[in-house]
Scaffold this active site. Structure first.
Site: not given
Ligand code: GAL
Length: 388
Positions: A187, A130
């Site tokens: 997202d 990430d």
């Protein structure tokens, strides 16, 4: 289990984040692994079971090592990996290029080589990486290059799934970093707008996907029906089965890795059948992994973003064609075959196979114009045959 070299095809699996976020533990992961096998997901090609954020304690130990949260994973991560492997599945984990993960657990910044070795010792086969808490003075590109080298030298094959949400022009440098896929969007959320927006944002990005470095459009929300414990992901309360069908078809056509995000232990039969649609999966897993390009449909007065066709050249000479209707009412979507390079004068016509209904539709000359219901899609596999 894929017979191709690691990373050649988009990864298929399950990830804990969309439904469970922080609420993960050994029993859950084992239960999902059991279901992957019992319900046919492994046979369909889904091989990775990925534990996302929130698996570790908030501090490293005195040796600087990541520590699994003993409440959640009392037997440690190797035991989880061993169980996953005993089922014939592969084990995925999560870390972050910054100092902390997005949920505030330690990230791998300046621990890259140590963490890669640790993951190898635990039997990890896949690492999602990430981008939260990246120090601003550090160039993100170098952090992905560093972790890629750490993984390639850790003594175990670990698929590297980069996740920097499409920032910092990632598509320009990610392939050379050695990552096998890269997240190209923010997202996903379990709602129709999110699905449409992600798909549209990736149209015309097809030059930036392909074997060994796939464009990852984020994990699937198929079958979640609002069942996330995250307000952000589940905020608008899920999609209809038709919308999930279109979502899955888009991700298959566009060559995204397919990471199931719903709780497969309770998924409906409709969800299971969609996720295991072998004709759509064959398009996603085509050995050449060519990007899908958009063709504007006739009549020309539809806004291009409201209804369109995607075409994807397949390794055996077939073409996959997806007819997508984002409008709120039925539309006839007409594809003229000259728009995929096949005018009548080419001497060929197309024999079409419906990948949703699993049946032959017959042979078509010059054009195919299905009527597609609102929010729905038609996906066909087209075979070239000579005109009589
Ligand atoms: C986000 C990422 C999500 C999930 C989450 C975990 O940055 O895009 O997929 O991994 O972090 O905190």
């Amino acid at each position: 289990m894929s017979n191709y070299p690691m990373g050649q095809l988009p990864a298929l699996g399950w990830n804990s984040w969309n439904t469970f976020t922080w609420d993960i533990n050994e029993e859950l992961i084992k239960g999902v692994a059991d279901m992957m096998v019992e319900k046919g997901y492994l046979d369909a090609g889904y091989e990775y079971v990925v534990i996302d954020d929130c698996w570790s304690l908030k501090e490293r130990d005195e040796q600087g090592r990541l520590v699994p949260d003993p409440q959640k994973f009392p037997n440690g991560m190797k035991a989880v990996g061993d169980y996953i492997h005993s089922k014939g599945l592969k084990f995925g984990m999560y870390s972050c290029a910054g100092t902390h993960t997005c949920a505030g657990h330690p990230g791998s910044f300046e621990h890259e080589f140590q963490d890669a070795k640790q993951f190898a010792q635990w039997g990890v086969d896949y690492l999602k990486y990430d981008y939260c808490f990246k120090p601003r003075h550090v160039i993100g590109e170098l952090l992905y290059k560093r972790m890629s080298l750490a993984l390639k030298n850790c003594g175990r094959d670990i698929l590297f799934s980069a996740c920097n949400w499409g920032e910092d022009n990632v598509y320009q440098w990610i392939r050379e970093s050695g990552a096998h896929s890269y997240r190209s969007t923010g997202d996903i959320q379990d709602n129709w707008d999110s699905i449409k927006n992600i798909a549209l944002s990736q149209i015309e990005k097809e030059p930036y996907t392909g074997s060994f470095c796939h464009n990852d459009m984020d994990m699937l929300v198929v079958g979640m029906h609002g069942g996330s414990n995250s307000d952000f992901i589940g905020s608008i309360g899920g999609c209809t089965d038709t919308q999930y069908k279109t979502h899955f078809a888009l991700w298959c056509m566009m060559g995204s890795p397919l990471m199931i995000g719903c709780d497969i232990r309770n998924a409906t039969e409709t969800t299971r059948q969609l996720l295991q649609n072998k004709d759509l999966l064959a398009i996603n897993q085509d050995p050449e992994s060519r990007g899908a390009y958009r063709i504007k449909v006739e009549p020309q007065w539809f806004p291009a973003d409201s209804a369109f066709v995607l075409a994807k050249a397949l390794a055996n000479g077939d073409i996959a064609l997806g007819f997508f209707n984002f409008c709120d009412s039925n539309r006839e979507l007409s594809l003229q075959f000259w728009d995929i390079g096949l005018p009548y004068s080419s001497g060929v016509q197309l024999s079409l196979y419906d990948c949703m209904e699993h049946k032959e539709l017959g042979t078509f000359k010059e054009r195919f114009a299905p009527t597609v219901p609102a929010h729905d899609c038609v996906v066909v596999r087209a075979k070239l045959v000579n005109l009589p």
